[in-house]
Design an enzyme around this catalytic site. Structure first.
Site, PDB file in Angstrom:
ATOM      1  N   HIS A 135       0.844  -1.200   0.000  1.00  0.00           N
ATOM      2  CA  HIS A 135       0.000   0.000   0.000  1.00  0.00           C
ATOM      3  C   HIS A 135       0.890   1.266   0.000  1.00  0.00           C
ATOM      4  O   HIS A 135       0.698   2.176  -0.808  1.00  0.00           O
ATOM      5  CB  HIS A 135      -0.915  -0.027   1.234  1.00  0.00           C
ATOM      6  CG  HIS A 135      -1.786   1.175   1.387  1.00  0.00           C
ATOM      7  ND1 HIS A 135      -3.082   1.215   0.922  1.00  0.00           N
ATOM      8  CD2 HIS A 135      -1.560   2.396   1.943  1.00  0.00           C
ATOM      9  CE1 HIS A 135      -3.614   2.394   1.189  1.00  0.00           C
ATOM     10  NE2 HIS A 135      -2.705   3.135   1.822  1.00  0.00           N
ATOM     11  N   GLU A 136       1.873   1.282   0.894  1.00  0.00           N
ATOM     12  CA  GLU A 136       2.740   2.467   0.990  1.00  0.00           C
ATOM     13  C   GLU A 136       3.594   2.629  -0.280  1.00  0.00           C
ATOM     14  O   GLU A 136       3.820   3.738  -0.735  1.00  0.00           O
ATOM     15  CB  GLU A 136       3.650   2.385   2.225  1.00  0.00           C
ATOM     16  CG  GLU A 136       2.920   2.309   3.566  1.00  0.00           C
ATOM     17  CD  GLU A 136       1.880   3.405   3.793  1.00  0.00           C
ATOM     18  OE1 GLU A 136       1.999   4.483   3.194  1.00  0.00           O
ATOM     19  OE2 GLU A 136       0.914   3.160   4.553  1.00  0.00           O
ATOM     20  N   HIS A 145      -5.655   6.774  -2.526  1.00  0.00           N
ATOM     21  CA  HIS A 145      -6.536   5.777  -1.915  1.00  0.00           C
ATOM     22  C   HIS A 145      -7.628   5.402  -2.913  1.00  0.00           C
ATOM     23  O   HIS A 145      -8.147   6.267  -3.621  1.00  0.00           O
ATOM     24  CB  HIS A 145      -7.164   6.330  -0.631  1.00  0.00           C
ATOM     25  CG  HIS A 145      -6.184   6.365   0.500  1.00  0.00           C
ATOM     26  ND1 HIS A 145      -6.327   7.192   1.584  1.00  0.00           N
ATOM     27  CD2 HIS A 145      -5.029   5.678   0.706  1.00  0.00           C
ATOM     28  CE1 HIS A 145      -5.318   7.006   2.412  1.00  0.00           C
ATOM     29  NE2 HIS A 145      -4.509   6.101   1.902  1.00  0.00           N
ATOM     30  N   CYS A 146      -7.945   4.112  -2.942  1.00  0.00           N
ATOM     31  CA  CYS A 146      -8.873   3.602  -3.948  1.00  0.00           C
ATOM     32  C   CYS A 146     -10.246   3.314  -3.324  1.00  0.00           C
ATOM     33  O   CYS A 146     -10.338   2.944  -2.157  1.00  0.00           O
ATOM     34  CB  CYS A 146      -8.276   2.332  -4.545  1.00  0.00           C
ATOM     35  SG  CYS A 146      -9.288   1.605  -5.814  1.00  0.00           S
ATOM     36  N   CYS A 151      -9.165  -3.599  -3.297  1.00  0.00           N
ATOM     37  CA  CYS A 151      -7.868  -3.158  -3.816  1.00  0.00           C
ATOM     38  C   CYS A 151      -6.901  -2.874  -2.666  1.00  0.00           C
ATOM     39  O   CYS A 151      -7.306  -2.376  -1.606  1.00  0.00           O
ATOM     40  CB  CYS A 151      -8.069  -1.906  -4.664  1.00  0.00           C
ATOM     41  SG  CYS A 151      -6.538  -1.213  -5.295  1.00  0.00           S
ATOM     42  N   CYS A 170      -6.661  -3.182  -8.000  1.00  0.00           N
ATOM     43  CA  CYS A 170      -7.798  -3.125  -8.935  1.00  0.00           C
ATOM     44  C   CYS A 170      -7.287  -2.713 -10.322  1.00  0.00           C
ATOM     45  O   CYS A 170      -6.140  -2.285 -10.464  1.00  0.00           O
ATOM     46  CB  CYS A 170      -8.854  -2.135  -8.441  1.00  0.00           C
ATOM     47  SG  CYS A 170      -8.371  -0.426  -8.608  1.00  0.00           S
ATOM     48  N   CYS A 173      -5.844   0.911 -10.568  1.00  0.00           N
ATOM     49  CA  CYS A 173      -4.537   1.085  -9.936  1.00  0.00           C
ATOM     50  C   CYS A 173      -3.467   0.326 -10.729  1.00  0.00           C
ATOM     51  O   CYS A 173      -2.340   0.795 -10.874  1.00  0.00           O
ATOM     52  CB  CYS A 173      -4.583   0.623  -8.483  1.00  0.00           C
ATOM     53  SG  CYS A 173      -5.668   1.656  -7.476  1.00  0.00           S
TER      54      CYS A 173
END
Lengths: 185, 449
Positions: A135-136, A145-146, A151, A170, A173
């Site tokens: 994520h980071e 942010h999704c 995701c 997703c 992304c």
């Protein structure tokens, strides 16, 4: 679209000796899920001035600033900590990264905390750490942010949400990451 | 996809402001910060914000005062109160004053996420309500005419009564007062509302063309008439025919129309057969037709035929209580059309508009608001945004006679545009032909000095 002449390398740095194994797991997940070359960096230290005596926690923003100022020969760096980190508005954070920055942080401290009197298995802790790291890293590649809760870029505010998030980017992304490098979902 | 918001974080601690904007940046929102309540006020006057995160304890203006001001001036902006000094009393007070939520610093990351989701849903609902309100405004028949003055209320009362009958109506009033809107409202309220409403500006076309447009023509009636064509008197079948600037039509046309009104039959140009027509006539003029009759410019019998019911719309300077309503209506309209969020007017600017005479009436006011909105760089219109309406000479405002006002204003617009007829007519909101007629009637000449 950024055209790259050489493949991207992500450095994964354990902060303190007890983070070495977590760093290896994270590096393996980055290679596997993001198709990026990874290397384990020698152990980093936490700057002492990042410690907040009132909160008994480390300020993630201060640590990040100090690591961003360091010179690394890697395109992106993920530092893996085993201390409790915070942002001034939040009680705690699992990880932190500046949008489009060079360094990201992952803290395993709260990922291994008990929930309903049950301590998580080490495999689950490492799985959580890998999700936070991916994520980071997404933020370091400028992903926001999704909205898609499936995701990895969906914001997870607690461990329950984090556990529900699969290892999956997703299609939006994924398409965004493909703009940066040869990402295979 | 969730809509991205414009957010302002108001807190005296820089570290908190940075922390918030950092998080909002990652969520894709546009975030800006203010170190005090006063700084926030200045920014709010410049740009619209969807959401404010406001700290309660701040030097100078505190969060509760700022919340009160925001809810009074920008009620559509959501406010979330944040504080490290949480108490039940302050949170209850903030919620009663219209705060959307309340957060105690430091909060868990998922708490902020929940607040953002809640605000996002509220914003979506508010947007839907605004859209539906706007849609209702367009379908509600009286909402297109705006006014709260006694004179306008009387007109609103008369419209349904007039609409019930089929008698001819003459709407009088200065240019730009909204005569066509009143005519449309009468048509919309009448039993003819399912049939066409056709508006013709008699001053905009020469006599021969007007005759052809109204009565239609047969094939070969004149050079260029390669097909037979129905006139508006036939096309309007069952509906309402609105003849604007009726005072401009020729004596011959007055006779022709008088016959149509009496017999309800027409003959196309070049044709021999009589065709039955069924319409209601509503006429309008900015001229004093009684005076025109005295000067033999207008037929008395035709005047009495079209003036069975007279409706006079007062000029804007005589119903200044309507200005506030009209300004707000046009602000909404042009903010929507230009997609620029300009939704406030300073008290000084409003005072200026109330004191101005508005010789071009509602049309001039509408143009002034449109111009100000288009050129404005902030969300609030100030006196300087209306500098163009103060450019009139002082003696202009002192003029008492309506004729003199018209003459001076038309002369001024012509001079400003170097006697470019098309440009001046566009600014005056009239057709070029009408402007030529006015120049001749008012005996206007180019000022060479």
């Amino acid at each position: 679209m950024l055209k790259l002449s050489k493949p991207l390398i992500v450095g994964v740095a354990p902060v303190g000796k007890d983070s070495v194994f977590a760093a290896r797991v994270i590096a393996a997940h980055i290679s596997g899920y993001m198709n990026l070359k990874t290397e384990i960096i020698p152990t980093l230290n936490i700057p002492s001035f990042a410690y907040n005596e009132k909160r008994f926690q480390y300020n993630a923003g201060v640590i990040l600033k100090s690591y961003e100022a360091m010179e690394f020969e890697y395109d992106k760096v993920i530092a893996v900590l085993n201390v409790d980190i915070f942002m001034p508005i939040f009680t705690h954070v699992f990880g932190e990264a500046k949008q489009g920055g060079k360094c990201g942080l992952v803290s395993v401290f709260r990922l291994k905390m008990e929930q309903d009197c049950i301590y998580p298995a080490p495999s689950l802790v490492y799985e959580r750490a890998a999700k936070v790291a991916l994520h980071e890293l997404g933020h370091l590649f400028n992903l926001l942010h999704c909205e898609d809760h499936r995701c990895l870029m969906h914001f997870s505010g607690d461990l329950c949400q984090l556990d529900k998030t699969p290892f999956y980017f997703c299609r939006y992304c994924t398409a965004f990451l493909q703009g940066f490098y040869h990402f295979k979902s | 996809m969730k809509e991205k918001m414009r957010i302002m974080v108001v807190d005296d601690e820089m570290i908190i402001r940075e922390s918030f904007s950092h998080w909002f940046e990652k969520a894709g929102h546009m975030a800006c910060t203010a170190g005090s309540g006063f700084e926030a006020l200045e920014k709010l006057k410049q740009y619209p914000f969807d959401l404010l995160f406001v700290d309660i304890k701040m030097p100078g203006m505190d969060g509760i005062e700022l919340l009160e001001w925001v809810k009074k001036n920008y009620p559509e902006t959501f406010v979330v109160i944040i504080t490290a000094y949480g108490s039940i009393e302050s949170s209850v007070k903030a919620m009663k004053m219209g705060a959307s939520d309340y957060l105690l610093k430091p909060f868990k990351p998922d708490q902020l996420n929940l607040v953002m989701e809640k605000i996002s849903q509220q914003k979506k609902l508010t947007g839907e309500i605004d859209y539906l309100k706007g849609f209702l405004d367009t379908v509600t028949r009286f909402d297109n005419i705006i006014g709260q003055s006694r004179a306008m209320k009387e007109i609103f009362r008369l419209i349904p009564e007039i609409a019930e009958s089929d008698t001819p109506v003459l709407i009088t009033g200065e240019t730009g007062t909204g005569k066509e809107l009143v005519a449309k409202a009468i048509h919309a309220k009448s039993k003819r509302h399912n049939h066409p409403f056709i508006a013709i500006n008699c001053g905009a076309m020469p006599d021969s063309l007007l005759e052809s447009e109204l009565f239609g023509h047969q094939k070969g009636a004149f050079t260029g008439a390669i097909h037979a064509r129905k006139g508006f008197l036939e096309v309007v079948d069952g509906g309402t025919l609105f003849l604007d600037e009726i005072g401009e039509i020729s004596a011959k046309m007055q006779v022709d129309l008088l016959r149509v009104l009496e017999e309800k039959k027409i003959t196309r140009l070049g044709g021999r057969e009589s065709i039955n027509v069924n319409f209601r006539i509503i006429s309008a003029t900015s001229r004093n037709l009684e005076k025109e009759i005295e000067q033999n410019n207008f037929r008395e019998d035709f005047y009495y035929r079209i003036n069975v019911i007279n409706l006079n719309i007062p000029p804007l300077r005589k119903r200044k209580t309507d200005i506030l309503l009209l300004v707000n209506h046009f602000l909404k309209k042009y903010s929507r059309e230009t997609t620029k969020q300009v939704d406030h007017v300073t008290d000084d600017a409003m005072e200026l508009m109330k004191n101005y005479e508005w010789p071009g009436n509602v049309r001039e006011l509408e143009n002034a608001i449109e111009r100000a909105v288009v050129l404005s760089k902030s969300r609030t219109l100030k006196v300087k945004d209306f500098s163009f309406i103060r450019s009139m000479p002082d003696d202009f405002r002192k003029t008492l006679s309506l004729g003199e006002v018209e003459k001076k204003y038309v002369q001024q617009i012509l001079e400003q545009n170097n006697w470019n007829i098309s440009r001046a007519a566009k600014i005056l909101g009239i057709h070029r032909v009408t402007l030529h007629k006015k120049i001749k009637r008012l005996n206007l000449k180019k000022n060479n000095s």
